[in-house]
Design a protein around this motif. Structure first.
Motif, PDB file in Angstrom:
ATOM      1  N   LEU A  82      63.533-110.947 139.469  1.00  0.00           N
ATOM      2  CA  LEU A  82      64.458-111.643 140.105  1.00  0.00           C
ATOM      3  C   LEU A  82      63.941-113.060 140.271  1.00  0.00           C
ATOM      4  CD1 LEU A  82      66.295-109.119 142.579  1.00  0.00           C
ATOM      5  CD2 LEU A  82      67.185-110.811 140.894  1.00  0.00           C
ATOM      6  N   ALA A  83      62.529-112.844 140.840  1.00  0.00           N
ATOM      7  CA  ALA A  83      61.759-114.322 141.249  1.00  0.00           C
ATOM      8  C   ALA A  83      61.490-114.960 139.882  1.00  0.00           C
ATOM      9  CB  ALA A  83      60.459-114.020 141.603  1.00  0.00           C
ATOM     10  N   GLY A  84      61.598-114.423 138.851  1.00  0.00           N
ATOM     11  CA  GLY A  84      61.341-115.210 137.495  1.00  0.00           C
ATOM     12  C   GLY A  84      62.681-115.848 137.116  1.00  0.00           C
ATOM     13  N   VAL A  85      63.892-115.249 137.584  1.00  0.00           N
ATOM     14  CA  VAL A  85      64.971-115.933 137.264  1.00  0.00           C
ATOM     15  C   VAL A  85      65.011-117.092 138.195  1.00  0.00           C
ATOM     16  CG1 VAL A  85      67.665-115.847 137.284  1.00  0.00           C
ATOM     17  CG2 VAL A  85      66.308-113.660 136.316  1.00  0.00           C
ATOM     18  N   ALA A  86      64.796-116.933 139.506  1.00  0.00           N
ATOM     19  CA  ALA A  86      65.020-117.928 140.253  1.00  0.00           C
ATOM     20  C   ALA A  86      64.059-119.054 139.936  1.00  0.00           C
ATOM     21  CB  ALA A  86      64.955-117.445 141.541  1.00  0.00           C
ATOM     22  N   ILE A  87      62.846-118.769 139.578  1.00  0.00           N
ATOM     23  CA  ILE A  87      61.931-119.931 139.270  1.00  0.00           C
ATOM     24  C   ILE A  87      62.196-120.656 138.230  1.00  0.00           C
ATOM     25  CG2 ILE A  87      59.289-120.312 138.752  1.00  0.00           C
ATOM     26  CD1 ILE A  87      58.655-118.134 140.583  1.00  0.00           C
ATOM     27  N   VAL A  88      62.488-119.881 137.054  1.00  0.00           N
ATOM     28  CA  VAL A  88      63.003-120.670 135.840  1.00  0.00           C
ATOM     29  C   VAL A  88      64.312-121.483 136.088  1.00  0.00           C
ATOM     30  CG1 VAL A  88      63.707-120.216 133.339  1.00  0.00           C
ATOM     31  CG2 VAL A  88      62.104-118.971 134.352  1.00  0.00           C
ATOM     32  N   GLY A  89      65.073-120.983 136.655  1.00  0.00           N
ATOM     33  CA  GLY A  89      66.277-121.705 137.104  1.00  0.00           C
ATOM     34  C   GLY A  89      66.151-122.770 137.875  1.00  0.00           C
ATOM     35  N   GLY A  90      65.096-122.945 138.846  1.00  0.00           N
ATOM     36  CA  GLY A  90      64.818-124.106 139.630  1.00  0.00           C
ATOM     37  C   GLY A  90      63.937-124.829 138.865  1.00  0.00           C
ATOM     38  N   VAL A  91      63.050-124.720 138.020  1.00  0.00           N
ATOM     39  CA  VAL A  91      62.342-125.674 137.200  1.00  0.00           C
ATOM     40  C   VAL A  91      63.401-126.271 136.269  1.00  0.00           C
ATOM     41  CG1 VAL A  91      60.707-125.763 135.474  1.00  0.00           C
ATOM     42  CG2 VAL A  91      60.081-124.511 137.363  1.00  0.00           C
ATOM     43  N   LEU A  92      64.048-125.701 135.817  1.00  0.00           N
ATOM     44  CA  LEU A  92      64.989-126.427 134.913  1.00  0.00           C
ATOM     45  C   LEU A  92      66.118-127.184 135.518  1.00  0.00           C
ATOM     46  CD1 LEU A  92      66.421-123.295 132.633  1.00  0.00           C
ATOM     47  CD2 LEU A  92      64.830-125.217 131.813  1.00  0.00           C
TER      48      LEU A  92
END
Length: 340
Positions: free
Chosen positions: A318-328
């Motif tokens: 879940l954190a990975g989805v948030a981090i990747v989406g946030g970086v993009l």
């Protein structure tokens, strides 16, 4: 007659030829994966492994298949005969139909659909039904307990796998498996998404009930799990389905994180190697890790298995989805293919 041939007969025949061209190599790979497993684990245990049937033991899978085919299929008296026989067939067929959307090279795919990753994830999720059917139809408490364990285990780790796949899709902007591979021409996703790749691979171990997560088949407390009542070809279909799922999960890992049929960027002298060969080599590498893990790690307890899935992998994914989406979003990075 010519119009009938060009419109109906030849396209149907061509599809059948492509299906056979996929199924036969997969079945041969399944057969010899069993031999490779015994050889690799034998070498890691400092023993020879199969070496009697044929040169270097190469005919051992053929001998095993003939033995299982010629044995009598025993169906327990209290079992539901229809469901009992159907369960291994479901497991085996699902392991094969998933290859319909798997790209072997540019344009070399049976069904190049735009939602290929959803199809693949849906087919892999259906595998739990074969296990549940086997556990219920056997009319055995041990088989039923093994089926319950397997269902809970597969559902638990599919959640994390789904979120990890979302991180890849955010970067690509397409659900087409060929587009996912093409998006990795510059860098394989295993580099920027390394933690996700590791969690995904470990989840595939749990999804396929492989060591150290082979709790549904824990012979110490459940005799042999959901397939305890099976014998002969019905057992062989479960066995083949498990190994075909291993190859499928290795293929998914290769497509999502290892560039599919693409060669490594810094290996320009080897670009003459055909794409399907690169794809097969990456699958073989992932399968070797499957076997290596089995020879190395002890089996988890069931509470440890559930804790890893729900309290470790799920929050990280879940954190990975948030981090990747946030970086993009923060760096205004458009998806590599399309616009999401």
């Amino acid at each position: 007659m010519v119009e009938l041939w060009d419109t109906y007969i030849w396209p149907t025949l061509w599809i059948v030829i492509k299906i056979v061209a996929i199924v036969i190599p997969v079945m041969l790979s399944v057969a010899y994966l069993t031999l490779a497993e015994r050889k690799v684990i034998g070498a890691m245990h400092l023993r020879k492994g199969p070496n009697v049937v044929g040169p270097f033991g190469l005919l051992q899978p053929i001998a095993d298949g003939v033995k299982l085919f010629l044995k009598e299929t025993i169906i327990p008296a209290g079992a539901n005969r229809g469901v009992f026989v159907l369960a291994p067939c479901v497991t085996f067929v699902l392991a094969l139909v998933a290859w319909a959307v798997m790209p072997f090279d540019q344009g070399m795919v049976l069904a190049d659909i735009n939602v290929g990753i959803l199809y693949l994830f849906a087919i892999s999720s259906l595998g739990v039904y074969g296990v549940l059917m086997a556990g219920w139809a056997s009319n055995s408490r041990y088989a039923f307990l093994g089926a319950m364990r397997s269902a809970a285990q597969m559902v638990s780790y599919e959640v994390s796998m789904g979120f990890i796949i979302i991180t890849v899709l955010l970067c690509v902007g397409s659900l087409n498996l060929s587009d996912i591979v093409e998006a990795q021409r510059t860098v394989w996703f295993v580099v920027p998404l390394f933690p996700m790749a590791v969690i995904f691979f470990i989840s595939t171990l749990a999804e396929t009930n492989r060591h150290p997560f082979d709790l549904p088949e824990a012979e110490a407390e459940l005799v042999a799990g959901y397939n305890v009542e099976y014998s002969a070809m019905t057992f062989a279909l479960f066995f083949l389905g498990e190994y075909a799922n291993m190859i499928l999960m290795a293929g998914m890992t290769s497509v999502l994180f290892l560039g599919g049929w693409l060669p490594p960027v810094d290996m320009a002298p080897f670009t003459w190697v055909p794409g399907p060969v690169w794809f097969a080599l990456k699958i073989a590498f992932c399968l070797f890790i499957f076997l290596w893990v089995r020879a190395t790690f002890p089996r988890y307890r069931y509470d440890q298995l559930m804790r890893l899935g729900w309290k470790v992998f799920l929050p990280i994914s879940l954190a990975g989805v948030a981090i990747v989406g946030g970086v993009l979003v923060a760096f205004d990075l458009a998806p590599i293919v399309g616009q999401g």
